[in-house]
Motif scaffolding. Structure first.
Motif, PDB file in Angstrom:
ATOM      1  N   LYS A 163       0.830  -1.209   0.000  1.00  0.00           N
ATOM      2  CA  LYS A 163       0.000   0.000   0.000  1.00  0.00           C
ATOM      3  C   LYS A 163       0.861   1.254   0.000  1.00  0.00           C
ATOM      4  CE  LYS A 163      -4.338  -1.717   1.924  1.00  0.00           C
ATOM      5  NZ  LYS A 163      -5.363  -1.566   2.990  1.00  0.00           N
ATOM      6  N   ALA A 164       1.978   1.207   0.695  1.00  0.00           N
ATOM      7  CA  ALA A 164       2.895   2.341   0.678  1.00  0.00           C
ATOM      8  C   ALA A 164       3.350   2.630  -0.750  1.00  0.00           C
ATOM      9  CB  ALA A 164       4.098   2.066   1.574  1.00  0.00           C
ATOM     10  N   LEU A 165       3.690   1.568  -1.475  1.00  0.00           N
ATOM     11  CA  LEU A 165       4.093   1.716  -2.873  1.00  0.00           C
ATOM     12  C   LEU A 165       2.991   2.366  -3.699  1.00  0.00           C
ATOM     13  CD1 LEU A 165       5.920  -1.680  -3.559  1.00  0.00           C
ATOM     14  CD2 LEU A 165       6.892   0.588  -3.969  1.00  0.00           C
ATOM     15  N   LYS A 166       1.759   1.912  -3.477  1.00  0.00           N
ATOM     16  CA  LYS A 166       0.635   2.437  -4.243  1.00  0.00           C
ATOM     17  C   LYS A 166       0.477   3.942  -4.037  1.00  0.00           C
ATOM     18  CE  LYS A 166      -3.628   2.249  -2.807  1.00  0.00           C
ATOM     19  NZ  LYS A 166      -4.997   1.826  -2.388  1.00  0.00           N
ATOM     20  N   PHE A 167       0.577   4.382  -2.789  1.00  0.00           N
ATOM     21  CA  PHE A 167       0.380   5.802  -2.513  1.00  0.00           C
ATOM     22  C   PHE A 167       1.565   6.642  -2.963  1.00  0.00           C
ATOM     23  CE2 PHE A 167      -2.856   4.105   0.442  1.00  0.00           C
ATOM     24  CZ  PHE A 167      -3.933   4.864  -0.003  1.00  0.00           C
ATOM     25  N   PHE A 168       2.783   6.131  -2.803  1.00  0.00           N
ATOM     26  CA  PHE A 168       3.945   6.867  -3.299  1.00  0.00           C
ATOM     27  C   PHE A 168       3.885   6.989  -4.825  1.00  0.00           C
ATOM     28  CE2 PHE A 168       6.420   5.537   0.674  1.00  0.00           C
ATOM     29  CZ  PHE A 168       6.318   6.802   1.236  1.00  0.00           C
ATOM     30  N   GLU A 169       3.415   5.947  -5.473  1.00  0.00           N
ATOM     31  CA  GLU A 169       3.300   5.989  -6.932  1.00  0.00           C
ATOM     32  C   GLU A 169       2.284   7.045  -7.363  1.00  0.00           C
ATOM     33  OE1 GLU A 169       2.924   2.908 -10.679  1.00  0.00           O
ATOM     34  OE2 GLU A 169       2.048   2.319  -8.759  1.00  0.00           O
ATOM     35  N   ALA A 170       1.144   7.106  -6.648  1.00  0.00           N
ATOM     36  CA  ALA A 170       0.132   8.124  -6.972  1.00  0.00           C
ATOM     37  C   ALA A 170       0.706   9.531  -6.790  1.00  0.00           C
ATOM     38  CB  ALA A 170      -1.102   7.929  -6.095  1.00  0.00           C
ATOM     39  N   ALA A 171       1.447   9.733  -5.702  1.00  0.00           N
ATOM     40  CA  ALA A 171       2.046  11.045  -5.453  1.00  0.00           C
ATOM     41  C   ALA A 171       3.093  11.373  -6.513  1.00  0.00           C
ATOM     42  CB  ALA A 171       2.672  11.076  -4.065  1.00  0.00           C
ATOM     43  N   CYS A 172       3.904  10.394  -6.857  1.00  0.00           N
ATOM     44  CA  CYS A 172       4.938  10.597  -7.875  1.00  0.00           C
ATOM     45  C   CYS A 172       4.318  10.964  -9.215  1.00  0.00           C
ATOM     46  CB  CYS A 172       5.783   9.328  -7.997  1.00  0.00           C
ATOM     47  SG  CYS A 172       7.049   9.402  -9.289  1.00  0.00           S
ATOM     48  N   ASN A 173       3.251  10.240  -9.600  1.00  0.00           N
ATOM     49  CA  ASN A 173       2.589  10.512 -10.882  1.00  0.00           C
ATOM     50  C   ASN A 173       1.985  11.899 -10.920  1.00  0.00           C
ATOM     51  OD1 ASN A 173       3.248   7.974 -11.824  1.00  0.00           O
ATOM     52  ND2 ASN A 173       1.279   7.061 -11.294  1.00  0.00           N
ATOM     53  N   ALA A 174       1.700  12.445  -9.734  1.00  0.00           N
ATOM     54  CA  ALA A 174       1.130  13.795  -9.656  1.00  0.00           C
ATOM     55  C   ALA A 174       2.206  14.865  -9.498  1.00  0.00           C
ATOM     56  CB  ALA A 174       0.143  13.874  -8.501  1.00  0.00           C
ATOM     57  N   GLY A 175       3.477  14.461  -9.549  1.00  0.00           N
ATOM     58  CA  GLY A 175       4.562  15.448  -9.553  1.00  0.00           C
ATOM     59  C   GLY A 175       5.287  15.655  -8.250  1.00  0.00           C
ATOM     60  N   GLU A 176       5.002  14.818  -7.219  1.00  0.00           N
ATOM     61  CA  GLU A 176       5.703  14.930  -5.940  1.00  0.00           C
ATOM     62  C   GLU A 176       7.054  14.196  -6.044  1.00  0.00           C
ATOM     63  OE1 GLU A 176       4.871  16.379  -2.831  1.00  0.00           O
ATOM     64  OE2 GLU A 176       3.450  17.483  -4.068  1.00  0.00           O
ATOM     65  N   GLN A 177       8.115  14.947  -6.266  1.00  0.00           N
ATOM     66  CA  GLN A 177       9.418  14.354  -6.571  1.00  0.00           C
ATOM     67  C   GLN A 177       9.977  13.515  -5.418  1.00  0.00           C
ATOM     68  OE1 GLN A 177      10.958  14.231  -9.579  1.00  0.00           O
ATOM     69  NE2 GLN A 177       8.987  15.093 -10.199  1.00  0.00           N
ATOM     70  N   SER A 178       9.759  13.956  -4.181  1.00  0.00           N
ATOM     71  CA  SER A 178      10.268  13.175  -3.051  1.00  0.00           C
ATOM     72  C   SER A 178       9.625  11.790  -3.024  1.00  0.00           C
ATOM     73  CB  SER A 178      10.000  13.905  -1.732  1.00  0.00           C
ATOM     74  OG  SER A 178       8.610  14.063  -1.510  1.00  0.00           O
ATOM     75  N   SER A 179       8.367  11.710  -3.449  1.00  0.00           N
ATOM     76  CA  SER A 179       7.686  10.411  -3.500  1.00  0.00           C
ATOM     77  C   SER A 179       8.271   9.538  -4.600  1.00  0.00           C
ATOM     78  CB  SER A 179       6.180  10.601  -3.723  1.00  0.00           C
ATOM     79  OG  SER A 179       5.575  11.158  -2.578  1.00  0.00           O
ATOM     80  N   CYS A 180       8.710  10.158  -5.691  1.00  0.00           N
ATOM     81  CA  CYS A 180       9.357   9.386  -6.765  1.00  0.00           C
ATOM     82  C   CYS A 180      10.647   8.744  -6.244  1.00  0.00           C
ATOM     83  CB  CYS A 180       9.673  10.289  -7.955  1.00  0.00           C
ATOM     84  SG  CYS A 180       8.229  11.011  -8.752  1.00  0.00           S
ATOM     85  N   GLN A 181      11.401   9.507  -5.455  1.00  0.00           N
ATOM     86  CA  GLN A 181      12.632   8.964  -4.874  1.00  0.00           C
ATOM     87  C   GLN A 181      12.325   7.829  -3.902  1.00  0.00           C
ATOM     88  OE1 GLN A 181      14.566  12.370  -3.137  1.00  0.00           O
ATOM     89  NE2 GLN A 181      14.681  13.470  -5.082  1.00  0.00           N
ATOM     90  N   ASN A 182      11.311   8.026  -3.084  1.00  0.00           N
ATOM     91  CA  ASN A 182      10.932   6.977  -2.128  1.00  0.00           C
ATOM     92  C   ASN A 182      10.416   5.743  -2.841  1.00  0.00           C
ATOM     93  OD1 ASN A 182      11.639   8.534   0.072  1.00  0.00           O
ATOM     94  ND2 ASN A 182       9.599   9.399   0.319  1.00  0.00           N
ATOM     95  N   LEU A 183       9.725   5.947  -3.935  1.00  0.00           N
ATOM     96  CA  LEU A 183       9.215   4.831  -4.729  1.00  0.00           C
ATOM     97  C   LEU A 183      10.373   3.996  -5.267  1.00  0.00           C
ATOM     98  CD1 LEU A 183       6.545   3.653  -5.845  1.00  0.00           C
ATOM     99  CD2 LEU A 183       6.830   5.155  -7.828  1.00  0.00           C
ATOM    100  N   ASP A 184      11.398   4.669  -5.778  1.00  0.00           N
ATOM    101  CA  ASP A 184      12.573   3.954  -6.289  1.00  0.00           C
ATOM    102  C   ASP A 184      13.267   3.164  -5.177  1.00  0.00           C
ATOM    103  OD1 ASP A 184      12.199   4.865  -8.857  1.00  0.00           O
ATOM    104  OD2 ASP A 184      13.556   6.581  -8.639  1.00  0.00           O
TER     105      ASP A 184
END
Length: 268
Positions: A239-260
């Motif tokens: 679930k953490a992955l799912k929410f970080f991915e949603a944030a990343c897709n919306a332009g939240e760069q820190s979430s993109c890093q956390n997703l990686d």
């Protein structure tokens, strides 16, 4: 290790562009044009909605102008939005406020909300929080969620009113009940930080998750951390992955890093 940004900052709200489109429930466009030519203001408004949906803003403006002249409050509100954003007309914030003012007098909540936002932000007028709060209060009473959130933020920050956390909670809570993502995110911050209400991590995460579902990117990131850290419940990395991915897709760069980071750790 995953990185969380600084403590979330309460968000004051967004500027509403148009009142909700509703032309689909009416007659076809030719019937709407005929009715508008016969001085039916509602038909003019619906015809404007039709052309807005097509992206033909100049035609939309023509119909909104006539609808507003015929005392259609939504027409005035949407006409103000076109002047505010420069859609089909030259951008003119002062003219936008004139139309919002008429729309508000005609009891359109979105017009009141937009005028309140403009007074708060000094857009097309001198900044005036007293007037802003007056119009935001009218709009909130008409169930415009962004207006409730903005007014709640003013009570939280003491803008044009004395600071009042109880009022802030009341108005922002109503905004969230009306499915305004920013308001739900702010409720999450309230329960996370424990300043306005006693801290409650489970409630905080529930609000962040609701806000994410209402397209508030920062809330998606916060919800990701809820599941990553198990705040108020069990850890759930999927679930953490799912929410970080949603944030990343919306332009939240820190979430993109956390997703990686999470994806790489899952591969080990």
């Amino acid at each position: 290790m995953l990185k969380q940004t600084a403590l979330p900052v309460l968000l004051s709200g967004v500027f509403v562009i148009l009142a909700p489109l509703a032309f689909a429930e009416y007659l076809d466009i030719n019937d709407l044009k005929t009715a508008c030519s016969n001085d039916n203001g509602e038909a003019c408004m619906q015809a404007g909605n039709y052309f807005d949906d097509l992206g033909d803003y100049k035609q939309a403006v023509e119909y909104y102008e006539k609808g507003c002249f015929l005392d259609s409050g939504v027409s005035c509100s949407n006409l103000g939005a076109h002047y505010g954003k420069g859609l089909g007309v030259e951008q003119d914030a002062k003219q936008a406020n004139l139309y919002y003012g008429k729309g508000c007098l005609l009891e359109d909540g979105h017009a009141c909300s937009n005028l309140g936002h403009n007074y708060a932000d000094g857009r097309g007028t001198k900044q005036d929080f007293l007037k802003a709060n007056k119009y935001l209060d009218i709009a909130c009473a008409k169930d415009v969620g962004v207006a409730c959130n903005k007014l709640g933020y003013h009570y939280y920050a003491g803008l044009g009113v004395s600071k009042n956390f109880e009022k802030a909670l009341e108005y922002i809570g109503k905004g969230c009940d009306l499915d305004t993502g920013t308001a739900c995110n702010n409720m999450g911050i309230f329960y996370e930080q424990g300043e306005v209400v006693p801290a409650d991590q489970l409630k905080s995460c529930q609000y962040f998750e609701k806000a994410c579902g209402l397209d508030e990117p920062k809330a998606c990131s916060s919800a990701g951390f809820c599941y990553y850290k198990g705040k108020g419940g069990a850890t759930d990395l999927n679930k953490a992955l799912k929410f970080f991915e949603a944030a990343c897709n919306a332009g939240e760069q820190s979430s993109c890093q956390n997703l990686d980071i999470l994806r790489n750790s899952n591969r080990k």
